[in-house]
Enzyme design. Structure first.
Site, mmCIF file in Angstrom:
data_model
loop_
_atom_site.group_PDB
_atom_site.id
_atom_site.type_symbol
_atom_site.label_atom_id
_atom_site.label_comp_id
_atom_site.label_asym_id
_atom_site.label_seq_id
_atom_site.Cartn_x
_atom_site.Cartn_y
_atom_site.Cartn_z
ATOM 1 N N CYS A 1 -2.402 3.854 5.030
ATOM 2 C CA CYS A 1 -2.819 3.570 3.675
ATOM 3 C C CYS A 1 -3.379 4.933 3.042
ATOM 4 C CB CYS A 1 -3.913 2.497 3.358
ATOM 5 S SG CYS A 1 -4.536 2.401 1.871
ATOM 6 N N PRO B 1 2.968 -5.318 3.168
ATOM 7 C CA PRO B 1 1.518 -5.668 2.749
ATOM 8 C C PRO B 1 1.096 -4.508 1.374
ATOM 9 C CG PRO B 1 1.377 -4.616 4.861
ATOM 10 C CD PRO B 1 2.883 -4.695 4.450
ATOM 11 N N LEU B 2 0.800 -5.325 0.345
ATOM 12 C CA LEU B 2 0.362 -4.642 -1.007
ATOM 13 C C LEU B 2 -0.709 -5.118 -1.481
ATOM 14 C CD1 LEU B 2 3.661 -3.832 -3.056
ATOM 15 C CD2 LEU B 2 2.377 -2.313 -1.782
ATOM 16 N N ALA B 3 -1.743 -4.319 -1.376
ATOM 17 C CA ALA B 3 -3.110 -4.825 -1.842
ATOM 18 C C ALA B 3 -3.002 -5.187 -3.329
ATOM 19 C CB ALA B 3 -4.396 -3.730 -1.786
ATOM 20 N N LYS C 1 1.534 0.000 11.023
ATOM 21 C CA LYS C 1 2.357 0.435 9.980
ATOM 22 C C LYS C 1 1.881 1.980 9.898
ATOM 23 C CE LYS C 1 4.356 0.211 5.803
ATOM 24 N NZ LYS C 1 3.371 0.416 4.405
ATOM 25 N N ASN D 1 10.859 2.021 5.756
ATOM 26 C CA ASN D 1 10.114 1.682 4.569
ATOM 27 C C ASN D 1 9.820 2.730 3.497
ATOM 28 O OD1 ASN D 1 6.540 1.307 3.695
ATOM 29 N ND2 ASN D 1 7.946 -0.122 2.591
ATOM 30 N N GLN E 1 -2.482 -8.058 8.434
ATOM 31 C CA GLN E 1 -2.731 -6.657 8.515
ATOM 32 C C GLN E 1 -4.130 -6.071 8.522
ATOM 33 O OE1 GLN E 1 -1.971 -3.260 5.621
ATOM 34 N NE2 GLN E 1 -0.178 -2.770 7.034
#
Length: 310
Positions: free
Chosen positions: A101, A16-18, A141, A200, A70
């Protein structure tokens, strides 16, 4: 109920990438070989207050199967309410808790990688997700710690909550995205727990993914920034090939563009500028191309520019 994730083969997961992994991008990546796609990070707060933007962020494409959402949060009641809300939405196969994050506004709010500094709190929040979720999967994550690396403690805390797997980014919160990725620490976490571990961090191409899987013995790789500007990395991994033709790239770029316009409307052309900056990397005349597209907001003209340039 048949399990949708098969860990007998290494899993290829889109991180997941904002601001990047919206529905159009996930659809493209899914088509080219990702086993699992995950929404952009959603604040539990925004979800509970049913912000329209947030509800749009969790929409998925029919091809996204399995699909996870997420969430981030630091208050058990809010996280519970967010989970209950997600329970009512069809087509979500799992809920992933963001404990990694590093962004200051997320960290200072007590969410994301902040939870790594208080593992009791992490377990409280993650157990809340597990307890209330009616979805098939729960996952987390994580990073390796806030300042110190504590992969074993984090792995065991996450495992104790009964999650199905954990994805670990091989840096601490302090390491942001610059420090070298510590694959030894990922390997250590993998050896310490019995649940599947997804590796990751800086996995940018086919060769690197293979190397990381062999070294860490992880159950899969999660690719985020490595897929921006080259979503075909999943196709390469799936088919074990190094090369992708320029024709194929162009087809993918246009397909991505069309999907963005379809989902975001007129504004999509402007949103696609930053993606074209990534896509044009390494092409001759890329700088001039970027200067031109930065001034274009017309959907049709933008598409012609892409056709001609690539």
């Amino acid at each position: 109920m048949k399990k949708k994730l098969d860990f007998s083969q290494p899993l290829m997961v889109l991180a997941p990438l904002a601001g990047y992994t919206d529905l159009p991008f996930r659809t493209v990546v899914k088509k080219f070989g990702a086993d699992l796609t995950i929404s952009e990070m959603i604040s539990s707060n925004a979800l509970v207050y049913k912000s329209e933007k947030t509800l749009k962020m969790i929409e998925k494409s029919p091809s996204e199967d399995p699909y996870f959402v997420q969430i981030a949060g630091n208050k058990p009641e809010l996280v519970r309410d967010a989970v209950l809300l997600l329970n009512d939405i069809e087509g979500i196969d799992g809920i992933d808790l963001n404990c990694g994050c590093p962004a200051p506004k997320v960290f200072n709010h007590g969410s994301g990688s902040n939870l790594l500094g208080d593992l009791n709190k992490l377990e409280e929040i993650l157990s809340t997700v597990k307890k209330y979720s009616k979805k098939q999967y729960t996952s987390a994550k994580v990073r390796l710690g806030v300042n110190e690396k504590i992969p074993v403690e984090i792995g065991k805390a996450v495992e104790a909550c009964g999650v199905d797997f954990v994805s670990v980014h091989g840096r601490t919160r302090a390491g942001k995205y610059k420090a070298p990725v510590d694959y030894d620490a990922i390997k250590t976490m993998k050896e310490a727990v019995s649940i599947p571990v997804i590796a990751n961090g800086d996995i940018k191409d086919f060769a690197k993914a293979k190397e990381v899987l062999e070294y860490t013995k992880a159950n899969g790789v999660m690719i985020g920034r490595g897929a921006i500007g080259k979503p075909w990395v999943f196709y390469q991994l799936k088919h074990g090939i190094e090369d992708i033709s320029d024709e194929k790239k162009k087809e993918i770029i246009l397909e991505h563009y069309d999907a963005v316009i379809k989902f975001h409307g007129e504004h999509g052309a402007i949103m696609f500028r930053k993606l074209l900056h990534s896509y044009s990397k390494g092409y001759q005349g890329a700088n001039e191309f970027r200067d031109i597209i930065n001034r274009i907001s017309d959907i049709k003209i933008m598409r012609d520019m892409i056709e001609n340039f690539f």
